[in-house]
Motif scaffolding. Sequence first.
Motif, mmCIF file in Angstrom:
data_model
loop_
_atom_site.group_PDB
_atom_site.id
_atom_site.type_symbol
_atom_site.label_atom_id
_atom_site.label_comp_id
_atom_site.label_asym_id
_atom_site.label_seq_id
_atom_site.Cartn_x
_atom_site.Cartn_y
_atom_site.Cartn_z
ATOM 1 N N GLU A 97 18.192 -4.805 -23.768
ATOM 2 C CA GLU A 97 18.120 -6.112 -23.084
ATOM 3 C C GLU A 97 18.003 -7.344 -23.653
ATOM 4 O O GLU A 97 17.331 -7.222 -24.794
ATOM 5 C CB GLU A 97 16.644 -6.138 -22.116
ATOM 6 N N VAL A 98 19.056 -8.371 -23.315
ATOM 7 C CA VAL A 98 19.345 -9.264 -24.276
ATOM 8 C C VAL A 98 18.651 -10.476 -23.278
ATOM 9 O O VAL A 98 19.090 -10.812 -22.203
ATOM 10 C CB VAL A 98 20.601 -9.812 -24.451
ATOM 11 N N SER A 155 29.072 -4.107 -21.584
ATOM 12 C CA SER A 155 28.539 -3.317 -22.831
ATOM 13 C C SER A 155 27.591 -2.498 -22.387
ATOM 14 O O SER A 155 26.985 -1.679 -22.974
ATOM 15 C CB SER A 155 27.994 -4.337 -23.870
ATOM 16 N N GLY A 156 26.994 -2.575 -21.260
ATOM 17 C CA GLY A 156 25.784 -1.773 -20.538
ATOM 18 C C GLY A 156 24.360 -2.311 -20.937
ATOM 19 O O GLY A 156 23.314 -1.611 -20.491
ATOM 20 N N VAL A 157 24.345 -3.584 -21.687
ATOM 21 C CA VAL A 157 23.262 -3.984 -21.928
ATOM 22 C C VAL A 157 22.948 -4.831 -20.839
ATOM 23 O O VAL A 157 23.505 -5.870 -20.433
ATOM 24 C CB VAL A 157 23.344 -4.911 -23.288
ATOM 25 N N SER A 158 21.549 -4.966 -20.559
ATOM 26 C CA SER A 158 21.079 -5.822 -19.322
ATOM 27 C C SER A 158 20.838 -7.354 -19.764
ATOM 28 O O SER A 158 20.205 -7.534 -21.022
ATOM 29 C CB SER A 158 19.611 -5.413 -18.912
ATOM 30 N N VAL A 159 21.584 -8.441 -19.328
ATOM 31 C CA VAL A 159 21.391 -9.565 -19.854
ATOM 32 C C VAL A 159 20.657 -10.276 -18.775
ATOM 33 O O VAL A 159 20.892 -10.426 -17.387
ATOM 34 C CB VAL A 159 22.784 -10.132 -20.052
ATOM 35 N N THR A 160 19.394 -11.004 -19.147
ATOM 36 C CA THR A 160 18.591 -11.804 -18.300
ATOM 37 C C THR A 160 18.468 -13.094 -18.796
ATOM 38 O O THR A 160 18.753 -13.338 -20.012
ATOM 39 C CB THR A 160 16.886 -11.260 -18.328
ATOM 40 N N GLY A 161 17.805 -13.934 -18.244
ATOM 41 C CA GLY A 161 17.384 -15.466 -18.438
ATOM 42 C C GLY A 161 15.951 -15.723 -17.947
ATOM 43 O O GLY A 161 15.408 -15.212 -17.237
ATOM 44 N N LEU A 162 15.560 -16.841 -18.858
ATOM 45 C CA LEU A 162 14.048 -17.379 -18.425
ATOM 46 C C LEU A 162 14.201 -17.973 -16.838
ATOM 47 O O LEU A 162 15.397 -18.695 -16.439
ATOM 48 C CB LEU A 162 13.840 -18.281 -19.326
ATOM 49 N N ALA A 163 13.254 -17.975 -16.196
ATOM 50 C CA ALA A 163 13.140 -18.518 -14.903
ATOM 51 C C ALA A 163 13.017 -20.027 -15.115
ATOM 52 O O ALA A 163 12.587 -20.473 -15.845
ATOM 53 C CB ALA A 163 12.002 -18.095 -13.918
ATOM 54 N N ILE A 191 27.432 -16.082 -23.837
ATOM 55 C CA ILE A 191 26.944 -14.726 -24.507
ATOM 56 C C ILE A 191 26.896 -13.686 -23.417
ATOM 57 O O ILE A 191 27.462 -12.601 -23.521
ATOM 58 C CB ILE A 191 25.652 -15.065 -25.170
ATOM 59 N N ALA A 192 26.629 -13.956 -22.096
ATOM 60 C CA ALA A 192 26.525 -13.180 -21.363
ATOM 61 C C ALA A 192 27.962 -12.379 -20.966
ATOM 62 O O ALA A 192 28.322 -11.469 -20.814
ATOM 63 C CB ALA A 192 26.031 -13.826 -19.928
ATOM 64 N N ASP A 193 29.202 -13.441 -20.902
ATOM 65 C CA ASP A 193 30.432 -12.929 -20.617
ATOM 66 C C ASP A 193 30.932 -11.982 -21.905
ATOM 67 O O ASP A 193 31.441 -10.975 -21.789
ATOM 68 C CB ASP A 193 31.459 -14.164 -20.716
ATOM 69 N N PRO A 236 24.400 -3.014 -30.914
ATOM 70 C CA PRO A 236 24.219 -1.522 -31.031
ATOM 71 C C PRO A 236 23.542 -0.960 -32.153
ATOM 72 O O PRO A 236 22.982 -0.049 -32.153
ATOM 73 C CB PRO A 236 25.927 -1.305 -31.166
ATOM 74 N N ALA A 237 23.620 -1.806 -33.357
ATOM 75 C CA ALA A 237 22.989 -1.568 -34.484
ATOM 76 C C ALA A 237 21.576 -1.301 -34.288
ATOM 77 O O ALA A 237 20.769 -0.305 -34.923
ATOM 78 C CB ALA A 237 23.223 -2.486 -35.621
#
Length: 199
Positions: free
Chosen positions: A139-140, A164-172, A157-159, A133-134
Amino acid sequence: MSTATEEIEALIALMARLPGLGPRSARRAALHLIRKRGPLMAPLATLMGHVAENVRECATCGNFATTDSCDICANPARATGELCVVEDVADLWALERGHAFKGRYHVLGGTLSALEAVGPEDLGIPRLLARIPAEGICEVILALNATVEGQTTAHYIADALAGSGVSVTGLAHGVPIGGELDYLDDGTILAALTARKRF
């Protein structure tokens, strides 16, 4: 045993503690340094002393810097709203070599491990969550190694970011460019099939 031999043995023992160097490799490296004392050992010793005195962790992301803030965190153009979470500074450097990511990073310094008693506080995960938020992160990107510990940390971390409304993605994960299926392990083939996409 002479004093010189004791000092050389102490140097070899210390070098053998470096990753990728066993006792034999450390002995060869130490003997090479001693033979090349003028052009190699003296400048190396000076530079190592300088690095030990001046390099520190960035107070924001955990990257290495000579000031409190690294070049990436100090660069306003990197405030894209994307935050890439990596396990180690070496992973950050690998991503930077690709010149594909233009956002900021967060270096955990390891992964969660019940066996080694490494918990979220040890990795600065609360500091990571406070940055979102700061800094207006939207996107994380979880760029953690495809190991059991890395994926456990990514899920934690995803949990923690759920809701939170933040998009959480991971590398393929999957088949590398230039890779041949016959040479890949079962886990890589499974990941590639699971993450398949339409042409």
